[in-house]
Design a protein around this motif. Sequence first.
Motif, PDB file in Angstrom:
ATOM      1  N   ARG A 157       0.853  -1.187   0.000  1.00 28.14           N
ATOM      2  CA  ARG A 157       0.000   0.000   0.000  1.00 28.14           C
ATOM      3  C   ARG A 157       0.890   1.239   0.000  1.00 28.14           C
TER       4      ARG A 157
ATOM      5  N   CYS B 215      -4.408  -2.513   6.322  1.00 26.71           N
ATOM      6  CA  CYS B 215      -4.679  -1.171   5.825  1.00 26.71           C
ATOM      7  C   CYS B 215      -6.033  -0.715   6.362  1.00 26.71           C
ATOM      8  N   SER B 216      -6.100   0.550   6.759  1.00 31.10           N
ATOM      9  CA  SER B 216      -7.347   1.109   7.313  1.00 31.10           C
ATOM     10  C   SER B 216      -8.529   0.886   6.380  1.00 31.10           C
TER      11      SER B 216
ATOM     12  N   ALA C 201      -1.497   2.777   8.295  1.00 32.25           N
ATOM     13  CA  ALA C 201      -1.211   4.209   8.147  1.00 32.25           C
ATOM     14  C   ALA C 201      -0.347   4.745   9.286  1.00 32.25           C
TER      15      ALA C 201
ATOM     16  N   TYR D  32      -7.592   9.011   7.002  1.00 32.04           N
ATOM     17  CA  TYR D  32      -7.339   8.209   8.209  1.00 32.04           C
ATOM     18  C   TYR D  32      -8.079   8.771   9.427  1.00 32.04           C
TER      19      TYR D  32
END
Length: 344
Positions: free
Chosen positions: A31, A79-80, A185, A210
Amino acid sequence: MRVMTERPLNAETPTASLRSWITDNEVFFKRNQGQFPDAPINLSQWVLRVDGLVAKALSLSFEDIRRLPKVEVADTLECSGNSRSLLKNKASGNPWTIGGVGNAIWGGIWLKDLLEAAGLQDNARHVGFEGFDKPMGSAGIKFIRSIPLGKAMSSTLLAYEMNGQPLPLKHGYPLRALALGWTGANCVKWLSKITVQEKSSEGFFMDKVYRVFQKGEDPKSGEVVTDIDIKSIIVEPVMDQTLSAGVVPVRGAAYAGEAGIKKVEVSVDHGATWHPAKLIGLEQPYAWRHWEYLWQARTGGDYTIMARATDANGIRQPETAHWNALGYGNNGVREHALKIRINA
Ligand SMILES: Nc1nc2c(c(=O)[nH]1)N[C@H]1C(S)=C(S)[C@@H](COP(=O)(O)O)O[C@H]1N2
Ligand SMILES: [Mo]
């Protein structure tokens, strides 16, 4: 891997690779917000700067880092935006299915050791990270993030190894941050600078994204995405698979960031009844736990399979995800349901 964008590179871990406790470096999801270096940088030229609210600013070579006490810890990185594409109401961002996640054993040093060597001033509250990847897009904004000092001092690693190999170029060579149990993140790659601050960092990657907010709200009013919430994924069988009646193994992984996994339950009747799954494989802090349920599928027909996990604090996955404008943290049970067919 399923590549969503080439430049910057965004690709997810294939479902078959989510079946093992360790995710191989080659298929571990990637990412990126910017362009990573084309070739590994020359280690003899690399320096890590530690500055800000410290007693003594430090400039460390890679050898200096290697001379500090080494630790190896497992961490499931997610990943968020993982599972965003499974939301019923679309949210903008990379269309992750379930593969924006992976588990690795990371080798490196505790950030705490560096911060203690530099010495913290009394008003130190946050730690900012800067990477040396090149920003992409017209805005040209660097990926700068900060985490609260408490997380930095308790459970944040600076990793130079991933699954026993030097940290791969795409994962942040030579050094990355890993706020254990927190979303990707919070884990800046290609580290060049660590700054101790009184306030959290500012800018696009702190204030506009985020964060959990609704359409029409100021992103900055939303909470920053930190700890990974309790979630389970089914990795076997897969969507729309047709199987024969008999024993059908239902397997998957469950993870909860800083918390452990207490239990996982499986439903094969669209959530009407639930059966305990068996927790299998390795159990390590910050790492996912694999599970299985051996389903006796006697009757042919179409089935909806679901899994729901409960963490060590007794918090269970929500039935449906808590929607937000950027589709972060989709851990809904129904969003992750699988439809399969059994042939009698
Ligand atoms: N320097 C830098 N660090 C970064 C990013 C980035 O674009 N640049 N992306 C972040 C995001 S959003 C995630 S999910 C993770 C992904 O880590 P991976 O590519 O090693 O899986 O890195 C994080 N660290
Ligand atoms: Mo991410």
